[in-house]
Design a protein around this motif. Structure first.
Motif: not given
Length: 377
Positions: A221, A252, A298, A304, A370
């Motif tokens: 992420r 990330t 990504n 994340g 998401y």
């Protein structure tokens, strides 16, 4: 007379509205600055951070000085863990010494190496990364328990720095040092936390489909243009003396990301020449990768810091989800159940899941999971 009265009334209302707006801005300036203005400034600045080398120049150190900043002793290690094996994925899990119950849950579910090999014919190595317990009164007892745990599972590595949030960068260095010393034959290296759920079958299938010669691979992420947190009350507070720029380089989220072997080597080389005082480990990973000119990519199914919705249509493509401790066994059973494949296959199954994911992911307000675009993938 009526026209003059209306004009004065309008001017009075404008004055009241202006005063109200000014008062609102003054009262909530700190929140506006943190949540809006600082993000706008940092995002506009990110191009300079990502494009030019002044950030790396400001953090570079003499190699000998940099090495002394993280010269810690190994307390537990397994030098032969990857020896003479075709390892697809070396998966590091950052864990606290006291979190043995989390490690056991991972071993029994998504971190079960035997399950992955029997189902997917892929070799993964799951390694738990530890420091030492901070509390001196409990350290000996905890350390004895760790040694017993490692004798049983042979999957712990430990150095003698304090296991603390502000030492996460030391864990980052430890991971890449170990990978480059004892597991150079792993095709991919992953870093995650012990409260992250990783759908390892989905991840392994994804990695197996990649080009065998893939290079400069770094997925997760991605945070772009994130500003340093200057609020002293925040866990992520970073003072100007530690990091003076208004934007971090692209990076990330540390909850879970994957790099190819060549990136692991490059990041380790960068680690050996940079000031490691910045304790936000995922940001520091971004600084290292930027120094080696490796951009993050990504992946919409890496959550994340967020927790993914619970639904078979989500499990079908899930990679990671954050914030799982008590529900790991349940989620593993649900996510790997045969009904997931049967429900999501075929035209009607795909249409059904498209509608479900739109409902779950496309909200009119921000949800840290998401993105909405994942509903159409």
């Amino acid at each position: 007379m009526t026209t003059v009265y209306r004009r004065r009334k309008r001017q009075f209302l404008q004055l009241v509205l202006t005063c109200f707006s000014c008062c609102f801005i003054l009262i909530y300036w700190e929140q506006l600055d943190v949540n809006v203005i600082s993000h706008l400034k940092s995002y506009s600045y990110r191009y300079l951070i990502n494009k030019y080398s002044f950030l790396n120049d400001s953090m570079s150190l003499n190699k000998e000085i940099a090495a002394r900043l993280h010269n810690y002793q190994y307390l537990i290690t397994h030098e032969n863990k990857c020896q003479d094996q075709d390892v697809l994925l070396l998966l590091f899990v950052k864990s606290s010494p006291k979190n043995s119950h989390r490690r056991d849950a991972i071993r029994q579910t998504w971190g079960n190496e035997q399950y992955i090999y029997s189902e997917l014919k892929a070799i993964i190595k799951v390694i738990f990364v530890l420091g030492i317990h901070k509390d001196l009164s409990q350290r000996k007892r905890v350390q004895r328990n760790l040694l017993v745990e490692d004798q049983q599972h042979s999957d712990l590595i430990q150095q003698d720095f304090y296991d603390d949030f502000h030492n996460l960068t030391l864990k980052l260095i430890f991971q890449f040092e170990w990978a480059n010393t004892f597991c150079k034959n792993a095709k991919f290296v992953m870093s995650s936390d012990d409260d992250v759920f990783i759908h390892t079958p989905n991840l392994i299938n994804y990695l197996l489909q990649l080009d065998k010669e893939i290079m400069n691979f770094w997925i997760g992420r991605v945070h772009r243009g994130a500003p340093p947190i200057r609020n002293k009350e925040s866990k992520y507070y970073v003072p100007y003396e530690m990091y003076q720029w208004p934007s971090y380089p692209d990076y990330t989220a540390g909850a879970g990301y994957v790099v190819s072997q060549d990136v692991a080597v490059k990041v380790y080389k960068a680690l050996m020449t940079l000031n490691t005082s910045l304790y936000i480990d995922d940001v520091f990973m971004g600084i290292c990768a930027k120094m080696m000119e490796v951009p993050p990519q990504n992946h919409i199914y890496f959550a994340g810091e967020g927790k993914a919705p619970y639904h078979p249509c989500i499990y079908n493509q899930m990679m990671t989800s954050h914030g799982h401790v008590k529900d790991v066994h349940h989620l593993w059973r649900e996510a790997t159940h045969a009904k997931v494949t049967s429900l999501t296959s075929g035209f009607w199954g795909q249409l059904y899941c498209r509608l479900i994911k739109v409902f779950l992911l496309c909200k009119p307000y921000y949800v840290d999971t998401y993105p909405c675009i994942a509903a159409f993938s």
